[in-house]
Design a protein around this motif. Structure first.
Motif, mmCIF file in Angstrom:
data_model
loop_
_atom_site.group_PDB
_atom_site.id
_atom_site.type_symbol
_atom_site.label_atom_id
_atom_site.label_comp_id
_atom_site.label_asym_id
_atom_site.label_seq_id
_atom_site.Cartn_x
_atom_site.Cartn_y
_atom_site.Cartn_z
ATOM 1 N N ILE A 244 -4.718 0.044 -8.815
ATOM 2 C CA ILE A 244 -3.994 -1.205 -8.181
ATOM 3 C C ILE A 244 -3.389 -1.607 -9.729
ATOM 4 O O ILE A 244 -3.649 -1.536 -10.622
ATOM 5 C CB ILE A 244 -5.241 -2.214 -8.243
ATOM 6 C CG1 ILE A 244 -6.268 -1.766 -7.137
ATOM 7 C CG2 ILE A 244 -4.587 -3.752 -7.946
ATOM 8 C CD1 ILE A 244 -7.450 -2.759 -6.766
ATOM 9 N N SER B 101 -9.680 6.998 -7.400
ATOM 10 C CA SER B 101 -9.044 7.281 -6.276
ATOM 11 C C SER B 101 -8.395 6.056 -5.536
ATOM 12 O O SER B 101 -7.614 6.277 -4.407
ATOM 13 C CB SER B 101 -10.191 7.487 -5.318
ATOM 14 O OG SER B 101 -11.366 6.636 -5.300
ATOM 15 N N ILE B 102 -8.339 4.889 -6.246
ATOM 16 C CA ILE B 102 -7.769 3.604 -5.819
ATOM 17 C C ILE B 102 -7.273 3.245 -7.076
ATOM 18 O O ILE B 102 -7.867 2.859 -8.099
ATOM 19 C CB ILE B 102 -8.545 2.666 -5.314
ATOM 20 C CG1 ILE B 102 -9.068 3.053 -3.718
ATOM 21 C CG2 ILE B 102 -7.779 1.240 -5.111
ATOM 22 C CD1 ILE B 102 -9.736 1.983 -3.175
ATOM 23 N N PHE C 35 0.840 -1.088 -0.050
ATOM 24 C CA PHE C 35 -0.044 0.014 -0.205
ATOM 25 C C PHE C 35 0.864 1.373 0.148
ATOM 26 O O PHE C 35 1.839 1.364 0.837
ATOM 27 C CB PHE C 35 -0.961 -0.067 1.169
ATOM 28 C CG PHE C 35 -1.979 -0.964 1.374
ATOM 29 C CD1 PHE C 35 -3.231 -0.603 0.582
ATOM 30 C CD2 PHE C 35 -1.710 -2.342 1.854
ATOM 31 C CE1 PHE C 35 -4.128 -1.499 0.753
ATOM 32 C CE2 PHE C 35 -2.786 -3.124 1.668
ATOM 33 C CZ PHE C 35 -3.964 -2.997 1.318
ATOM 34 N N ALA D 162 -14.487 3.417 -7.184
ATOM 35 C CA ALA D 162 -13.322 4.051 -6.943
ATOM 36 C C ALA D 162 -12.021 3.755 -7.661
ATOM 37 O O ALA D 162 -11.147 4.525 -7.972
ATOM 38 C CB ALA D 162 -12.867 3.111 -5.416
ATOM 39 N N ALA E 267 -9.923 6.816 0.881
ATOM 40 C CA ALA E 267 -10.445 6.008 -0.225
ATOM 41 C C ALA E 267 -10.638 4.569 0.153
ATOM 42 O O ALA E 267 -11.523 3.784 -0.104
ATOM 43 C CB ALA E 267 -9.611 6.307 -1.568
ATOM 44 N N LEU E 268 -9.334 4.279 0.748
ATOM 45 C CA LEU E 268 -9.412 2.569 1.349
ATOM 46 C C LEU E 268 -10.565 2.264 2.072
ATOM 47 O O LEU E 268 -11.201 1.460 2.202
ATOM 48 C CB LEU E 268 -8.102 2.366 1.612
ATOM 49 C CG LEU E 268 -7.884 0.911 2.108
ATOM 50 C CD1 LEU E 268 -8.157 0.051 0.883
ATOM 51 C CD2 LEU E 268 -6.352 0.695 2.657
ATOM 52 N N ILE F 285 -1.098 -1.026 -4.395
ATOM 53 C CA ILE F 285 -2.605 -0.433 -4.178
ATOM 54 C C ILE F 285 -2.183 1.068 -3.804
ATOM 55 O O ILE F 285 -1.581 1.429 -2.680
ATOM 56 C CB ILE F 285 -3.369 -0.992 -3.217
ATOM 57 C CG1 ILE F 285 -3.839 -2.372 -3.910
ATOM 58 C CG2 ILE F 285 -4.521 0.049 -2.929
ATOM 59 C CD1 ILE F 285 -4.836 -2.837 -2.868
ATOM 60 N N ASP F 286 -2.309 2.036 -4.688
ATOM 61 C CA ASP F 286 -1.897 3.438 -4.495
ATOM 62 C C ASP F 286 -3.150 4.237 -4.353
ATOM 63 O O ASP F 286 -4.210 4.225 -5.096
ATOM 64 C CB ASP F 286 -1.304 4.143 -5.657
ATOM 65 C CG ASP F 286 0.208 3.595 -5.828
ATOM 66 O OD1 ASP F 286 0.963 4.311 -5.445
ATOM 67 O OD2 ASP F 286 0.272 2.839 -6.652
ATOM 68 N N CYS F 287 -3.369 4.952 -3.047
ATOM 69 C CA CYS F 287 -4.708 5.390 -2.705
ATOM 70 C C CYS F 287 -4.484 6.292 -1.657
ATOM 71 O O CYS F 287 -3.477 6.501 -0.917
ATOM 72 C CB CYS F 287 -5.661 4.564 -2.465
ATOM 73 S SG CYS F 287 -5.240 3.461 -0.822
ATOM 74 N N TRP G 45 -16.205 -0.337 -4.843
ATOM 75 C CA TRP G 45 -14.837 -0.723 -5.367
ATOM 76 C C TRP G 45 -14.556 -0.240 -6.745
ATOM 77 O O TRP G 45 -13.676 0.381 -7.148
ATOM 78 C CB TRP G 45 -14.366 -2.211 -5.331
ATOM 79 C CG TRP G 45 -13.766 -2.614 -4.089
ATOM 80 C CD1 TRP G 45 -14.439 -3.049 -3.042
ATOM 81 C CD2 TRP G 45 -12.288 -2.151 -3.749
ATOM 82 N NE1 TRP G 45 -13.562 -3.464 -2.138
ATOM 83 C CE2 TRP G 45 -12.239 -2.857 -2.641
ATOM 84 C CE3 TRP G 45 -11.220 -2.042 -4.535
ATOM 85 C CZ2 TRP G 45 -10.878 -2.851 -1.960
ATOM 86 C CZ3 TRP G 45 -10.059 -1.807 -3.838
ATOM 87 C CH2 TRP G 45 -9.951 -2.486 -2.483
#
Length: 221
Positions: A192, A189-190, A129, A184, A170-171, A164-166, A181
């Motif tokens: 992967i 906003s998320i 993450f 997002a 958002a997560l 996962i960049d967020c 999901w």
């Protein structure tokens, strides 16, 4: 606190409605037994206050204390029928958590406890993450195996199933059910990154929490 009333609601509130007590019971219901593990789930409570709350629960017959461990009694375990509906009520009727209430350690701890380890690969892997903002470290990993699911901010040096960049918000939004999901992912906003199966794996492994607000009313309802 004493209410001095005959009502069972008042009598129960004397035991479980003090600050931190419901959260301590929540941790016990989630399987925490050591004092250290309970404290990790309620980091705002001092060791002394945690010990006093546990002793009060023991006096009430809800907990058995053994050295540095605590176990729920049958009466304590029955509080699941109170805690779980309370969590769902909070998700349905209260606003999403404020940014300042989000902590990556607590969020990933909760996520890891909800992962169905039977769905994980035979060999341990990690989800990396990368939070664009957070209190404390911005890089975290979820270590996933059929024996363990746990967060760490130290690189576990395991094969990476995905990145996962967020934001924390958002997560938390998808896990708590305030955001879908797929929505997002569409609005990025998320994000992967990883093998072609990464998105599907993330949704299956992380999914939504036990108090998911998927049936929350709209503002116009």
């Amino acid at each position: 606190m004493r209410y001095a009333q005959h009502c069972p609601v008042a009598l129960a509130a004397e035991v479980v409605a003090e600050p931190w007590t419901l959260l301590i019971i929540r941790e016990l219901l989630h399987g925490s037994t050591s004092i250290a593990d309970i404290a990790a789930g309620v980091p705002g409570v001092s060791t002394g206050l945690l010990t006093r709350r546990l002793r009060k629960l023991e006096t009430a017959g809800l907990v058995v204390l053994r050295r540095r461990e605590a176990d729920l009694t049958e009466a304590g375990r029955e509080l699941a029928s109170v805690i779980e509906p309370l969590g769902r009520w909070g998700a349905r009727w209260l606003p999403p958590p404020r940014h300042g209430d989000l902590d990556p350690a607590l969020l990933l701890r909760d996520i890891s406890r909800g992962i169905d380890r039977a769905t994980l690969p035979a060999q341990p892997v990690a989800i990396h993450f990368r939070f664009s903002e957070s209190r404390g470290p911005r890089w975290w990993w979820l270590v996933l195996s059929r024996e363990l699911a746990a967060p760490t901010f130290h690189d576990p040096k395991l094969p990476q199933a995905m990145r996962i960049d967020c934001t924390l918000g958002a997560l938390a939004g998808v896990w708590l059910g305030y955001t879908d999901w797929l929505d997002a992912l569409r609005d990025r906003s998320i994000v992967i990154s990883g093998p072609r199966t990464a998105v599907r794996q993330a949704i299956v492994w992380i999914g939504a929490g036990p108090y998911s607000a998927t049936d929350a009313p709209t503002l116009s309802s």
